[in-house]
Design an enzyme around this catalytic site. Sequence first.
Site, short mmCIF file in Angstrom:
data_model
loop_
_atom_site.label_atom_id
_atom_site.label_comp_id
_atom_site.label_asym_id
_atom_site.label_seq_id
_atom_site.Cartn_x
_atom_site.Cartn_y
_atom_site.Cartn_z
N GLN A 139 37.60 40.49 36.36
CA GLN A 139 37.95 41.90 36.28
C GLN A 139 38.23 42.47 37.67
O GLN A 139 37.33 42.93 38.35
CB GLN A 139 36.84 42.70 35.58
N PHE A 140 39.50 42.43 38.05
CA PHE A 140 39.89 42.91 39.38
C PHE A 140 39.61 44.40 39.57
O PHE A 140 39.43 44.87 40.68
CB PHE A 140 41.37 42.60 39.66
N THR A 141 39.51 45.16 38.48
CA THR A 141 39.29 46.60 38.59
C THR A 141 37.91 46.94 39.15
O THR A 141 37.67 48.09 39.51
CB THR A 141 39.50 47.30 37.23
#
Length: 150
Positions: A78-80
Amino acid sequence: MRVVIQRAGHASVTIDGTCKSAIGKGLLILVGIEETDGQEDIDWLCKKIVNLRVFDDENGTMNKSILDIKGDILVISQFTLHASTKKGNRPSYIRAAKPEISIPLYEQFCRELSSSLGKEIGTGEFGADMKVELLNDGPVTICMDTKNKE
């Protein structure tokens, strides 16, 4: 590396209508990777995660680890998690590593976490549009960042 760890009664990840992975009692781990992350970050997190005492003992005290309860782990990229909201209203993801860096680190993290757990873990699919379902048990949610070890 930045992780959000959630104690789960069960969790699953679905991609294009098909369940890719599902777990029973255990941990759902969301992981974000930065450009500067490496093997040290993976080692520290794997050791910390499998020994984290967040499961209840017979007295109802969080005193048992995932190893103690022989639980499952589901890891989702999850890059967010590296969103910057300092300026404006649209988050910037400039700190999140590009796929050529983050994919190998994500895969290495999953392999080492599986080895530390002593069994296969569930995973999502890097870069896919995933639907993650979770029964957050407690709720218990813990955030860790290898650049800010608190």
